[in-house]
Design a protein around this motif. Structure first.
Motif, PDB file in Angstrom:
ATOM      1  N   TYR A  55       4.742  -6.783   7.960  1.00  0.00           N
ATOM      2  CA  TYR A  55       3.974  -5.638   7.472  1.00  0.00           C
ATOM      3  C   TYR A  55       4.848  -4.411   7.263  1.00  0.00           C
ATOM      4  N   GLY A  56       6.054  -4.403   7.873  1.00  0.00           N
ATOM      5  CA  GLY A  56       7.004  -3.353   7.559  1.00  0.00           C
ATOM      6  C   GLY A  56       7.411  -3.410   6.093  1.00  0.00           C
ATOM      7  N   ILE A  57       7.325  -4.587   5.496  1.00  0.00           N
ATOM      8  CA  ILE A  57       7.589  -4.759   4.062  1.00  0.00           C
ATOM      9  C   ILE A  57       6.305  -4.624   3.252  1.00  0.00           C
ATOM     10  N   ALA A  58       5.265  -5.354   3.659  1.00  0.00           N
ATOM     11  CA  ALA A  58       4.063  -5.491   2.835  1.00  0.00           C
ATOM     12  C   ALA A  58       3.228  -4.211   2.747  1.00  0.00           C
ATOM     13  N   SER A  59       3.123  -3.466   3.845  1.00  0.00           N
ATOM     14  CA  SER A  59       2.186  -2.335   3.881  1.00  0.00           C
ATOM     15  C   SER A  59       2.536  -1.243   2.887  1.00  0.00           C
ATOM     16  N   ASN A  60       3.816  -1.011   2.679  1.00  0.00           N
ATOM     17  CA  ASN A  60       4.255   0.095   1.827  1.00  0.00           C
ATOM     18  C   ASN A  60       4.859  -0.394   0.511  1.00  0.00           C
ATOM     19  N   LEU A  61       4.737  -1.691   0.239  1.00  0.00           N
ATOM     20  CA  LEU A  61       5.397  -2.273  -0.920  1.00  0.00           C
ATOM     21  C   LEU A  61       4.889  -1.677  -2.231  1.00  0.00           C
ATOM     22  N   VAL A  62       3.600  -1.414  -2.315  1.00  0.00           N
ATOM     23  CA  VAL A  62       3.044  -0.885  -3.560  1.00  0.00           C
ATOM     24  C   VAL A  62       3.667   0.463  -3.914  1.00  0.00           C
ATOM     25  N   LEU A  63       3.996   1.276  -2.910  1.00  0.00           N
ATOM     26  CA  LEU A  63       4.602   2.581  -3.184  1.00  0.00           C
ATOM     27  C   LEU A  63       6.078   2.433  -3.564  1.00  0.00           C
ATOM     28  N   TYR A  64       6.758   1.427  -3.028  1.00  0.00           N
ATOM     29  CA  TYR A  64       8.140   1.177  -3.453  1.00  0.00           C
ATOM     30  C   TYR A  64       8.170   0.739  -4.917  1.00  0.00           C
ATOM     31  N   LEU A  65       7.259  -0.137  -5.289  1.00  0.00           N
ATOM     32  CA  LEU A  65       7.218  -0.616  -6.672  1.00  0.00           C
ATOM     33  C   LEU A  65       6.865   0.514  -7.634  1.00  0.00           C
ATOM     34  N   THR A  66       5.988   1.393  -7.198  1.00  0.00           N
ATOM     35  CA  THR A  66       5.588   2.515  -8.046  1.00  0.00           C
ATOM     36  C   THR A  66       6.703   3.554  -8.147  1.00  0.00           C
ATOM     37  N   GLY A  67       7.289   3.907  -6.977  1.00  0.00           N
ATOM     38  CA  GLY A  67       8.258   4.996  -6.952  1.00  0.00           C
ATOM     39  C   GLY A  67       9.653   4.594  -7.366  1.00  0.00           C
ATOM     40  N   LYS A  68      10.140   3.471  -6.875  1.00  0.00           N
ATOM     41  CA  LYS A  68      11.530   3.075  -7.126  1.00  0.00           C
ATOM     42  C   LYS A  68      11.687   2.182  -8.357  1.00  0.00           C
ATOM     43  N   LEU A  69      10.755   1.253  -8.564  1.00  0.00           N
ATOM     44  CA  LEU A  69      10.854   0.362  -9.724  1.00  0.00           C
ATOM     45  C   LEU A  69      10.026   0.856 -10.901  1.00  0.00           C
ATOM     46  N   ARG A  70       9.347   2.016 -10.727  1.00  0.00           N
ATOM     47  CA  ARG A  70       8.617   2.706 -11.800  1.00  0.00           C
ATOM     48  C   ARG A  70       7.510   1.832 -12.424  1.00  0.00           C
ATOM     49  N   GLU A  71       6.798   1.086 -11.601  1.00  0.00           N
ATOM     50  CA  GLU A  71       5.712   0.252 -12.115  1.00  0.00           C
ATOM     51  C   GLU A  71       4.400   1.023 -12.079  1.00  0.00           C
ATOM     52  N   GLY A  72       3.502   0.741 -13.035  1.00  0.00           N
ATOM     53  CA  GLY A  72       2.213   1.418 -13.105  1.00  0.00           C
ATOM     54  C   GLY A  72       1.226   0.910 -12.059  1.00  0.00           C
ATOM     55  N   THR A  73       0.023   1.502 -12.053  1.00  0.00           N
ATOM     56  CA  THR A  73      -0.987   1.176 -11.039  1.00  0.00           C
ATOM     57  C   THR A  73      -1.356  -0.298 -11.051  1.00  0.00           C
ATOM     58  N   VAL A  74      -1.708  -0.829 -12.203  1.00  0.00           N
ATOM     59  CA  VAL A  74      -2.154  -2.223 -12.294  1.00  0.00           C
ATOM     60  C   VAL A  74      -0.995  -3.173 -12.015  1.00  0.00           C
ATOM     61  N   LYS A  75       0.164  -2.912 -12.623  1.00  0.00           N
ATOM     62  CA  LYS A  75       1.307  -3.815 -12.458  1.00  0.00           C
ATOM     63  C   LYS A  75       1.793  -3.850 -11.012  1.00  0.00           C
ATOM     64  N   SER A  76       1.919  -2.688 -10.390  1.00  0.00           N
ATOM     65  CA  SER A  76       2.398  -2.648  -9.009  1.00  0.00           C
ATOM     66  C   SER A  76       1.404  -3.304  -8.061  1.00  0.00           C
ATOM     67  N   SER A  77       0.110  -3.018  -8.258  1.00  0.00           N
ATOM     68  CA  SER A  77      -0.916  -3.622  -7.403  1.00  0.00           C
ATOM     69  C   SER A  77      -0.927  -5.138  -7.558  1.00  0.00           C
ATOM     70  N   ASN A  78      -0.829  -5.614  -8.792  1.00  0.00           N
ATOM     71  CA  ASN A  78      -0.848  -7.050  -9.029  1.00  0.00           C
ATOM     72  C   ASN A  78       0.416  -7.743  -8.530  1.00  0.00           C
ATOM     73  N   ASN A  79       1.559  -7.074  -8.638  1.00  0.00           N
ATOM     74  CA  ASN A  79       2.782  -7.669  -8.099  1.00  0.00           C
ATOM     75  C   ASN A  79       2.716  -7.804  -6.583  1.00  0.00           C
ATOM     76  N   VAL A  80       2.077  -6.844  -5.926  1.00  0.00           N
ATOM     77  CA  VAL A  80       1.888  -6.936  -4.473  1.00  0.00           C
ATOM     78  C   VAL A  80       0.960  -8.098  -4.135  1.00  0.00           C
ATOM     79  N   THR A  81      -0.203  -8.155  -4.796  1.00  0.00           N
ATOM     80  CA  THR A  81      -1.171  -9.202  -4.464  1.00  0.00           C
ATOM     81  C   THR A  81      -0.661 -10.589  -4.868  1.00  0.00           C
ATOM     82  N   ASN A  82       0.128 -10.675  -5.949  1.00  0.00           N
ATOM     83  CA  ASN A  82       0.704 -11.971  -6.322  1.00  0.00           C
ATOM     84  C   ASN A  82       1.711 -12.445  -5.279  1.00  0.00           C
ATOM     85  N   TRP A  83       2.523 -11.506  -4.779  1.00  0.00           N
ATOM     86  CA  TRP A  83       3.489 -11.879  -3.741  1.00  0.00           C
ATOM     87  C   TRP A  83       2.778 -12.252  -2.444  1.00  0.00           C
ATOM     88  N   VAL A  84       1.834 -11.434  -2.033  1.00  0.00           N
ATOM     89  CA  VAL A  84       1.089 -11.735  -0.807  1.00  0.00           C
ATOM     90  C   VAL A  84       0.333 -13.061  -0.964  1.00  0.00           C
TER      91      VAL A  84
END
Length: 606
Positions: A55-84
């Motif tokens: 959970y040290g990785i999973a809990s904040n992953l959506v914000l890393y994808l949004t902030g560092k990899l510059r992914e949008g709301t839908v893409k970042s959320s879906n990348n998190v749920t696809n990985w999980v």
């Protein structure tokens, strides 16, 4: 209530376990020197550290994808749920390998090495200058126009999916191995086992609490290098804790592929689909009691459910296992098949859980997060309240509610597992309605104060989201604890890992379903010139509509659950299996195998 005494050998000989467990060398194990809570303390300790890492990785992953990899709301959320989702689906393979080939212990050890490799690579991906995404000094990450290279994105996601492969071997085996430390044929150990999954979940959420507070704060305020490095060290510690307890563990030997066992029954029944089923179950093919006794297994009496599968046991000229299966094999298949409707109705609840680590956190980024003049709470830290309320509820439920309910229901668990699960499913409907109203309030305040820009902070405290996080923790005590215990408890003895993988598959498919629903709703609501419900700018989005949609979906699913649960028949209980074992021994000692032919097994009262 009478105290449960521990059973010992009457002749003073060494007291070996009766459930077929052995040590790592395949030798019978002494009850007094292995298993129980002494062994489980290492397993539970592992889980606390491992959950902190995950959970040290999973809990904040959506914000890393949004902030560092510059992914949008839908893409970042879906990348998190696809990985999980992948994390929770790979345990099907891990359970298969454990049950068919390596056993739970060695499958777990090998998978832990893969898991640790993925965590180390992920830490390097956010630390090494050539591997981490570029930054824009003095500018918010979301506004930076420097994109991560294909190599950087590739290594990051490669590390994530190596982690997913590793967890495939750890998740289905560690909890099952923990439950294996209690001998069902010893009354005291059987009673202790009833509380195991409650305290198992307690350890999970204890580790999660640390990650959702301390680690998330480190990631948001210190940096991702330390924020991901600490979970990696935590995982290493967890594996070492597990290995230290190796000499205390009880093991169950691999018993062949459960998937092959099930497939043989399905194929045999299909090949004989035109054959009439005998009215007398004794006319069906079954092995002798002696064969089961020698192998340390139990014969399962015929049951009237799923009668089509009985065709697999209709006697025929062919002795091929793909044409003729014994009744016990058919009954094991029935036990796994009859859980499928329950598995299906847990997909939507798992979709609801997926919102906690994605959209709920995204909401928090738009709200006032200040706690005093010098401190801002990281949005993902609100997931700590899921953990806190889960921990509190587990203790209250296990220590107070179960004994109170037990007086009235006479059920050792207080209420049945399906009743416990149903309580949580109804709570999910309430949670999504509360989330809908909270989001509507957030949007009203945003419009009133004109804070409609993508980066504008709505002048409303982030703690307006607290009820939906807190209630999710309470609901988890009912849904998730009951779910893992149900799939373990109702699976055949030699298919426990596969049963546990039902639990993980429920979460995996639920997260994939979340990705599908979010993408579909986002696309559908943008048709015909409409703005859409789910945008990168949350202050002009309509998450409230989406939450209302999920509430309606949850209610429909709850009604379907009531229908499915009403017709579910629980397996025979352990007391019946003890009677069967004793009858086997009696028949062998007296040479009276026919005595077993009339052995009756009672269904459990729950």
């Amino acid at each position: 209530m009478a105290k449960v005494e521990e059973k010992g050998p009457a002749d003073g000989s060494e007291d070996f376990t009766e459930d077929g467990t052995v040590d790592l060398k395949g030798r019978p194990v002494l009850r007094s020197k292995t298993g129980r809570w002494r062994a489980c303390s290492f397993i539970v300790g592992y889980e606390a550290f491992e959950r902190m890492a995950y959970y040290g990785i999973a809990s904040n992953l959506v914000l890393y994808l949004t902030g560092k990899l510059r992914e949008g709301t839908v893409k970042s959320s879906n990348n998190v749920t696809n990985w999980v989702g992948t994390v929770w689906m790979t345990p099907i393979l891990g359970a298969y390998i454990a049950d068919a080939f390596l056993g739970r212990y060695w499958t777990f050890v090998i998978a832990s090495a893969i898991y640790l490799t993925g965590m180390s690579l992920l830490t390097l991906a956010v630390s090494v200058p050539g591997l981490r995404p570029p930054s824009c000094p003095g500018i918010k990450d979301e506004d930076c126009n420097k994109k991560a290279s294909t190599l950087q994105v590739g290594i990051f996601y490669c590390a994530l999916y190596i982690i997913a492969a590793g967890t495939g071997g750890t998740k289905p085996n560690i909890s099952t191995m923990g439950a294996d430390q209690f001998d069902d044929f010893e009354p005291k150990e059987r009673k202790q086992k009833l509380s195991f999954f409650n305290w198992w979940m307690f350890s999970i959420f204890f580790g999660t609490l640390f990650s959702n507070t301390f680690l998330i704060y480190i990631q948001d305020n210190v940096g991702w290098t330390l924020g991901y490095g600490l979970p990696t060290i935590g995982l290493l510690v967890s594996v070492l804790v597990f290995l230290v307890g190796s000499k205390f563990y009880r093991h169950k030997l691999p018993s062949g592929s459960p998937l092959t066992t099930i497939a043989q029954v399905l194929v045999a029944a299909g090949r004989k689909w035109k054959e009439p089923i005998p009215n007398d179950p004794k006319q069906l093919h079954e092995l002798s009691l002696e064969k089961y006794s020698v192998s340390g297994k139990f014969r399962i009496d015929h049951t009237p459910s799923l009668r089509f599968l009985d065709k697999a046991a209709i006697k025929c000229a062919s002795g091929s296992p793909w044409m003729l299966c014994p009744v016990t094999q058919v009954e094991k298949t029935k036990q796994m098949v009859k859980m499928l409707p329950i598995l299906i109705v847990t997909f939507i609840p798992s979709t609801i859980i997926a919102q906690v680590s994605t959209l709920f956190i995204k909401q928090g980024t738009t709200l006032d997060r200040s706690m005093g003049p010098h401190f801002e709470i990281p949005p993902a830290c609100l997931t700590a309240f899921v953990t806190i309320f889960m921990l509190i509820t587990i203790v209250i439920y296990d220590r107070y509610m179960v004994p109170m309910l037990r007086r009235y229901t006479k059920n050792p668990r207080g209420i049945t597992l399906l009743q416990r699960m149903g309580t949580g499913l109804f709570m999910h409907v309430v949670i999504m309605l509360i989330a809908c109203f909270a989001e509507r309030r957030r949007l009203d305040v945003a419009r009133t104060h004109g804070t409609l820009g993508k980066d504008d902070t709505v002048p409303l405290t982030i703690f307006i989201l607290l009820p939906q996080f807190a209630l999710m923790g309470i609901a988890d005590n009912f849904v998730e604890v009951a779910k893992i215990e149900f799939f373990y408890d109702q699976a055949p003895e030699d298919m426990k890992s596969l049963g546990t993988s039902y639990f993980t598959s429920s979460l995996g498919i639920g997260h994939f379903l979340s990705s599908f629903l979010l993408q579909t709703v986002s696309d559908m609501t943008k048709k015909n010139g409409h703005k859409g419900w789910i945008l990168d700018n949350l202050n002009t989005s309509h998450f409230d509509y989406y939450y209302a949609f999920l509430a309606g979906l949850s209610f429909i699913n709850f009604l379907f659950y009531l229908f499915v649960a009403k017709f579910f028949v629980y397996n025979v209980d352990v007391n019946s299996r003890r009677d069967l074992q004793e009858a086997m021994e009696t028949s062998q000692d007296k040479g009276l195998p026919e005595a077993m032919e009339t052995q009756q097994i009672k269904l459990p009262v729950s």
